[in-house]
Design an enzyme around this catalytic site. Structure first.
Site, PDB file in Angstrom:
ATOM      1  N   GLY A   1     -13.774  -1.116  -6.132  1.00  0.00           N
ATOM      2  CA  GLY A   1     -15.052  -0.489  -5.799  1.00  0.00           C
ATOM      3  C   GLY A   1     -15.061   0.314  -4.515  1.00  0.00           C
ATOM      4  N   GLY A   2     -13.882   0.738  -4.014  1.00  0.00           N
ATOM      5  CA  GLY A   2     -13.882   1.524  -2.780  1.00  0.00           C
ATOM      6  C   GLY A   2     -14.563   0.749  -1.677  1.00  0.00           C
TER       7      GLY A   2
ATOM      8  CG  ASP B   1      -8.443   5.380   0.068  1.00  0.00           C
ATOM      9  OD1 ASP B   1      -9.441   5.962  -0.403  1.00  0.00           O
ATOM     10  OD2 ASP B   1      -8.033   4.290  -0.363  1.00  0.00           O
TER      11      ASP B   1
ATOM     12  CB  THR C   1      -9.462  -0.490  -6.844  1.00  0.00           C
ATOM     13  OG1 THR C   1      -9.364   0.704  -6.092  1.00  0.00           O
ATOM     14  CG2 THR C   1      -8.622  -1.563  -6.225  1.00  0.00           C
TER      15      THR C   1
ATOM     16  CB  SER D   1      -7.073  -0.300   1.841  1.00  0.00           C
ATOM     17  OG  SER D   1      -7.526  -0.963   0.689  1.00  0.00           O
ATOM     18  CB  SER D   2     -12.513  -1.005   1.057  1.00  0.00           C
ATOM     19  OG  SER D   2     -13.000  -0.031   1.920  1.00  0.00           O
TER      20      SER D   2
ATOM     21  CG  ASN E   1      -8.198   6.414  -4.033  1.00  0.00           C
ATOM     22  OD1 ASN E   1      -9.067   5.575  -3.828  1.00  0.00           O
ATOM     23  ND2 ASN E   1      -8.259   7.622  -3.544  1.00  0.00           N
TER      24      ASN E   1
ATOM     25  NE  ARG F   1      -4.156   1.725   1.350  1.00  0.00           N
ATOM     26  CZ  ARG F   1      -5.156   2.111   0.554  1.00  0.00           C
ATOM     27  NH1 ARG F   1      -5.216   1.707  -0.701  1.00  0.00           N
ATOM     28  NH2 ARG F   1      -6.124   2.870   1.012  1.00  0.00           N
TER      29      ARG F   1
ATOM     30  CB  THR G   1      -6.075   0.865  -6.114  1.00  0.00           C
ATOM     31  OG1 THR G   1      -6.954   1.917  -6.457  1.00  0.00           O
ATOM     32  CG2 THR G   1      -5.414   1.199  -4.776  1.00  0.00           C
TER      33      THR G   1
HETATM   34  N1  GLY Z   1      -8.390   3.017  -2.815  1.00  0.00           N
HETATM   35  C1  GLY Z   1      -9.220   1.916  -2.684  1.00  0.00           C
HETATM   36  C2  GLY Z   1      -9.001   1.155  -1.431  1.00  0.00           C
HETATM   37  O1  GLY Z   1      -7.888   1.060  -0.990  1.00  0.00           O
HETATM   38  O2  GLY Z   1      -9.926   0.661  -0.854  1.00  0.00           O
END
Ligand code: GLY
Length: 558
Positions: free
Chosen positions: A462-463, A412, A370, A441-442, A390, A93, A388
């Site tokens: 998809g966030g 984020d 992403t 993050s998701s 983002n 990340r 991603t």
């Molecule tokens: N930017 C998307 C995530 O990390 O969830």
């Protein structure tokens, strides 16, 4: 009577049963959002590479052919399960630059500015190149150069622009955004002469960068010529990333979250992802509730799952962040007693207003661009990668002379803890901006085992919707017995506590399902699409896989 018996016999003997059929193969498989990247991965598998080798080649190829989200200038997570049962989670990340600070995205009026998502200040220190190299060194069988080379060729010789890419680039939102940044405008918009489907997109600067990375490894990106060019471009435009930030970028190996659901083992993404904990908590709420007896896609099932989602996202708003900076209470959030309490608080017939739900005593802003890919090789090694930039095309900035788009992952973070961000998500101090911290993050690359054996490899962009999308595909397979293509095709839904609304894809029946959900008190909002899953399911001796029909992606095996 005879007719009924005959009909019953026909139903019982149905083999494919009306569902879309997945790709099937015996040896290895790759599912990704873009054909050339999938092909690059399959070629690696066919020539003796393992799933991690293929994951490296796919990741770098997507950085060329799927510029909205594939990347060298972003970051992500790789979940690995080797054939002998070892698991690892490689966290590459992005991290906040050293000069980042708590209030850097607040204007003089105390309100969040656009700097967290647009332009040079929006980027975290990218992790992709170091993360992929780390994985290859630890697990790969092939030479690094052989895995970078397909991406070099795609950038150098070009690839035919697909209909989706062509339409995406010329869309008002993307063309206006990329026009703000001259390098992005020149490369991706051809200064206004938009790419038509089938035309070649050639990226010579990116090819040169990839050649350096092929020859010198990640050292070039973090300490060499590419690093110098990134730092110089940042300094020239008021960005924060320095040569030191790049040099100090470090990959983390983490223990994946591991939990049980109805005898299956669910291996997921630990913090700084909020995905693994979320999926595990929500499955815990579902298990034993009997929700599944109402059937897939019924109003009762959607309601119960939405209530589980709403409750998890309340917890997420308060308790999730980078574990290097904040003691994420994972075991408390997954404590069976706590989960049982959360389950008991669900009224099967009424939506609980989010205003009455607090994070348990013991949301966040990610955009939807992403990408995820899933790979299984002939030995049974499995890799799930979600990475991603983002936002779509990240910060919009393509660094001069290197052709690399940079992420806007700083968005984020919680620019203003306690207030909702541009996606309506609320997040707390646990996810405030701090130097060298990873934004929450998701992303939820997930692997499921059945009887201790590899069963499902899945993930999605998809966030915040990622977590719920992955949950839905898992239960479609595990609880509703769907094949993987059918499980991925099903209409999706999402609740994230705040805003207090239930997002549903438009394929739900408006006059039955949606009407029932409204009657139960849900503020239903219809959306165009949720998620872009790429998944592989082991079905006996077959690998079955699919990309999402919501994309132009492909699954291919051999
Ligand atoms: N930017 C998307 C995530 O990390 O969830």
């Amino acid at each position: 009577m005879r007719k009924i018996v005959m009909l019953a016999a026909m139903v019982a003997s149905c083999v494919l049963c009306l569902a879309r059929q997945p790709e099937r193969a015996k040896h290895g498989m790759v599912a990704s959002v873009e054909k050339h990247a999938t092909d690059a991965g399959v070629a690696v598998l066919e020539s003796g590479g393992n799933a991690v080798d293929a994951a490296v080649a796919v990741g770098l190829a997507l950085g060329v052919t799927h510029p909205a989200a594939g990347n060298l200038g972003g970051g992500g997570f790789m979940l690995i399960r080797t054939a002998d049962g070892r698991t690892n989670f490689i966290d590459f990340r992005e991290r906040a630059p050293q000069k980042a600070s708590h209030n850097m995205y607040l204007g003089p009026d105390g309100k969040p500015t656009d700097d967290s998502w647009k332009g040079y200040l929006a980027s975290g220190v990218p992790g992709t190149v170091r993360g992929l190299e780390f994985a290859q060194k630890k697990y790969g069988k092939k030479k690094w150069a052989d895995l970078v080379d397909p991406a070099v060729q795609l950038a150098r010789n070009g690839f035919p622009v697909s209909y989706g890419l062509s339409q995406g680039l010329r869309s008002k939102r993307t063309s206006e955004f990329l026009s703000l940044f001259p390098e992005s405008k020149r490369i991706f918009l051809r200064d206004g002469k938009f790419y038509e489907p089938g035309e070649l997109l050639i990226q010579p600067e990116l090819a040169q960068t990839l050649e350096r990375i092929r020859n010198e490894g990640s050292k070039d990106f973090y300490e060499g010529e590419t690093a110098r060019l990134i730092a110089a471009d940042m300094a020239a435009h008021g960005g924060l990333i320095t040569l030191d930030d790049l040099k100090n970028y470090k990959v983390f190996e983490r223990t994946p979250t591991t939990g049980a659901y109805k005898g299956y083992t669910i291996i997921g993404a630990p913090p700084p992802s909020s995905g693994g904990v979320g999926i595990q908590q929500m499955l815990g709420v579902l298990e034993g509730s009997g929700y599944e007896k109402h059937g897939a896609g019924s109003a009762a099932t959607v309601h119960f799952m939405a209530e589980a989602m709403r409750r998890y996202f309340a917890d997420r708003s308060e308790y999730m962040g980078d574990p290097e900076f904040y003691p994420v209470p994972v075991s408390k959030l997954l404590d069976p007693k706590y989960i049982a309490e959360r389950r008991r608080s669900i009224d099967p017939a009424r939506a609980t207003p989010s205003s009455t739900i607090r994070p348990g005593k013991t949301l966040l802003g990610e955009s939807d661009e992403t990408t995820h890919y899933s790979i299984v090789d002939a030995e049974g090694n499995a890799v799930a990668v979600t990475y991603t930039l983002n936002g779509s095309y990240g910060s919009g900035v393509t660094v001069a002379k290197i052709g690399v788009l940079l992420n806007n992952e700083m968005d984020d973070f919680a620019a203003k803890p306690g207030e909702s961000n541009m996606y309506g998500l609320i997040q707390g101090e646990a996810n405030s901006v701090q130097p060298r911290k990873a934004p929450l993050s998701s992303m939820s690359p997930t692997i499921v085992l059945r009887d201790g054996k590899l069963y499902l490899v899945v993930g999605s962009p998809g966030g915040p919707t990622i977590i719920n999308t992955v949950l839905e595909v898992i239960v479609n397979v595990l609880d509703f017995g769907m094949n993987i293509a059918d499980a991925v095709d099903q209409p999706r839904f999402h609740h994230q506590w705040y805003p207090d609304q239930l997002l549903v894809e438009k394929r739900f029946s408006p006059d039955t399902i949606l009407e029932l959900l409204r009657t139960e008190g849900h503020a239903v909002k219809v959306t165009n699409g949720q998620g872009e899953v790429a998944a592989i399911l082991v079905d006996g001796e077959w690998l079955t896989g699919t990309a999402d029909p919501r994309t132009e992606g492909t699954a291919k095996g051999y």
